[in-house]
Structure formats: structure tokens, C-alpha cells
Design an enzyme around this catalytic site. Sequence first.
Site, PDB file in Angstrom:
ATOM      1  N   ILE A  60     -31.762 -35.154 -52.232  1.00 34.05           N
ATOM      2  CA  ILE A  60     -33.161 -35.167 -51.759  1.00 34.05           C
ATOM      3  C   ILE A  60     -33.261 -35.059 -50.237  1.00 34.05           C
ATOM      4  O   ILE A  60     -34.346 -34.918 -49.698  1.00 34.05           O
ATOM      5  CB  ILE A  60     -33.932 -36.432 -52.242  1.00 34.05           C
ATOM      6  CG1 ILE A  60     -33.118 -37.696 -51.985  1.00 34.05           C
ATOM      7  CG2 ILE A  60     -34.326 -36.302 -53.693  1.00 34.05           C
ATOM      8  CD1 ILE A  60     -33.911 -38.968 -52.122  1.00 34.05           C
ATOM      9  N   TYR A 147     -32.381 -52.617 -49.111  1.00 36.44           N
ATOM     10  CA  TYR A 147     -33.052 -51.915 -50.221  1.00 36.44           C
ATOM     11  C   TYR A 147     -34.564 -52.161 -50.177  1.00 36.44           C
ATOM     12  O   TYR A 147     -35.362 -51.218 -50.252  1.00 36.44           O
ATOM     13  CB  TYR A 147     -32.473 -52.401 -51.555  1.00 36.44           C
ATOM     14  CG  TYR A 147     -33.152 -51.799 -52.757  1.00 36.44           C
ATOM     15  CD1 TYR A 147     -32.901 -50.483 -53.132  1.00 36.44           C
ATOM     16  CD2 TYR A 147     -34.057 -52.541 -53.518  1.00 36.44           C
ATOM     17  CE1 TYR A 147     -33.533 -49.929 -54.234  1.00 36.44           C
ATOM     18  CE2 TYR A 147     -34.691 -51.996 -54.612  1.00 36.44           C
ATOM     19  CZ  TYR A 147     -34.421 -50.689 -54.973  1.00 36.44           C
ATOM     20  OH  TYR A 147     -35.058 -50.140 -56.061  1.00 36.44           O
TER      21      TYR A 147
END
Length: 316
Positions: A60, A147
Site C-alpha cells: 500500500i 499501533y
Amino acid sequence: MKSGLSKALVTGGAGFIGSHLVDTLVKEGCDVVVLDDLSAGSLSNLDHVKDKITFYKGDIQDQNILMKASENCDVIFHMAALVSVTKTVDNPVDSAFINDIGTLQVLESARQSKVKRVVLSSSSAVYGDDPFLPKHENMPPKPMSPYAVQKLTGELYARIYYDLYGLETVCLRYFNVYGPRQDPSSPYSGVISIFITRAVSKKPPVIYGDGKQYRDFVFVKDVVKANLLAAIADGAAGQIFNIGTGKNVSINSLWDMTCLLSGLNIKPEYAPPRSGDILESVASIEQAKSALGFEPDYLFEKGLEITFKWYKDSRK
Ligand code: UD1
């Protein structure tokens, strides 16, 4: 439900949640493009639909491949990510390239390809250990890992793309997702995948702490439903929604239910609590109900039974 989407890109479409979304989109007759670098996902998750989709193996962060994959799409479901919290703790910089720059590239390609809407997968991790329950979207975020920071950053970029460029973005904060195809192989895999794998091999699980801690477990098909609603709901653009069930299940009762399903009576082993473990997590899903019309279809017992059967069958 029928979403009526004609063409969609699913980044991370070979992964656990992404592949279930692909299944539903294909069933609906949507033209589906998948972009996945196969670092965590697997082609075996897409084997049964491989002739019906367009698959790109790629990253991506690669704008060229994203532009190609998003051509003429009505919507992008952005699910590709480094999802292991521990890996982001070990590699805060590398993971930020994937989770932050990757997300930014997805938004930018959507803007350039004139995609109408992007639905982004976020996480309840953004709430951290705030003890307020149920968690609702207006609480101040309290990320406690790279995260969680990365997911929150993705949400902020999504908001900016809506405000500055009019790209319709919708962020979904998933609670504890479970179901078939979830990888049980790491000690930090989802507890349901671990417990069912233990039960199928007739071994006791390890419960960290006293097992009274609880989670809001949401079945993967309900997460798919939430994504489809987020892709089409009027007035959802620029917003963030919790996706869970609003109900909680303790880790002790999860093992009891797993034993019932498997006809076992195995006592769990108990170990000290994991450091940083959150005791209680449950979602308020009121906003998703009112703005998206989201209502989970799967009672926990039903979802667990389907998941158990899948692990049992795939072991054969
Ligand atoms: C989830 C994330 C985790 C992240 C955390 C904070 C998943 C799979 N995990 O953890 O990476 O750090 O949110 O945002 O999405 N448990 C056992 N025995 C086991 C495995 C787990 O007792 O073998 C317990 C855990 O200690 C925990 C509960 O089960 O209390 C749920 O664990 P898990 O499935 O990892 O989810 P989270 O703790 O919510």
C-alpha cells in the site's frame, strides 16, 4: 442487505477480515479488486473466489499499484495494516511506514482516482486503558502503543481528507473480532482462535489473570456488515464508529462455552496477568446503530459455534 456497489478495492483483502468482506462483495455481484502484499494474508483465503476477482500482490506504500487498483472504484475498504501490536512495539518506525504512510497513500490515491468513499479499519486500541465503560466515540483517545497511535493517525488523516478535499471517509473502530480464518499461531493472536485451537487438540488453555476480565467479541460477518453500511450510509462521511456488539463475555466463560461446544471438560491453567492487559472492554454501538443502521446479526453463541466448526473442519 444489498449495498449496490459496482466496483470496490479491498486493501488487505487476503487477510482474515478482508477476505470475508471480499466473499460478500463477490456474492453481491460487485466487481472486486484486492491489493495485498501477502505478508499476513494468504491466497488460500481467496482460493474459492480467485476467478471472480482481480488480485494485485503489492504494497500500500506503492502509489502506482494503488492508482491502478483503485481505478473506477466507488469505494475503497482499507484493511491492509501491520496488525500485531507487539510488532509495532518492536518496530515503531517500520510499522509507521506501513500503517501511517500506507494509509496516507490509500487516501491520496482515492483522491486522485476520484473514488467517492474510503472506509478505514481502525481499532478500539485507540481508547487504551481508559476505565470508562462502555467506550464511546467521543471519549478522548489514549493510545498506549505505536499501533494505537498509528490507527489514530489514520483517523485524523481521514478527517482531513474529508474536510480539505471532500473525500468521503468513514472510520470503524473494531472491538475484538473473531471468526473463521483468524490465525491462531502467535501467543498474541486473538484469544478465541487460541482457545478453540486448544480445544480441538484437547489441550487446556492458559488464562492470564483470574479470567474475569472481559471483552466485546464481534463476529467477522458483523464487521463485514458494518463495512458495507459504512460504504453507503448517507451522512456517515467524516465520522468514526465503534463496531462491536455492546455485550461482554469474560475469558472464563469463553473457555466454558468452548468446552460445551467441544464436549470437553478440561480445566484451564492460570498464569499471572499479561502486563498492560486491559480488564474490561465493551463498546457503545449507539452511534453505529443510529447513523449506519448497524445491528449485529450474530449472537455470541452462534458466532462461536460457526468458528469452532470451521477450526475443527480445517484441521481434518
Ligand atoms: C487486543 C489486541 C492486542 C492489543 C490490545 C490492546 C488482538 C488479538 N489483540 O488485545 O494485540 O494489545 O487489544 O488494544 O486483537 N488471553 C488469555 N489467554 C490467551 C490469550 C489471551 O487469557 O491464550 C486473555 C488476554 O490476557 C486478554 C483476553 O484474553 O485479557 C483477550 O486477549 P486478546 O484476544 O489478545 O485481545 P486483547 O487483550 O483485547
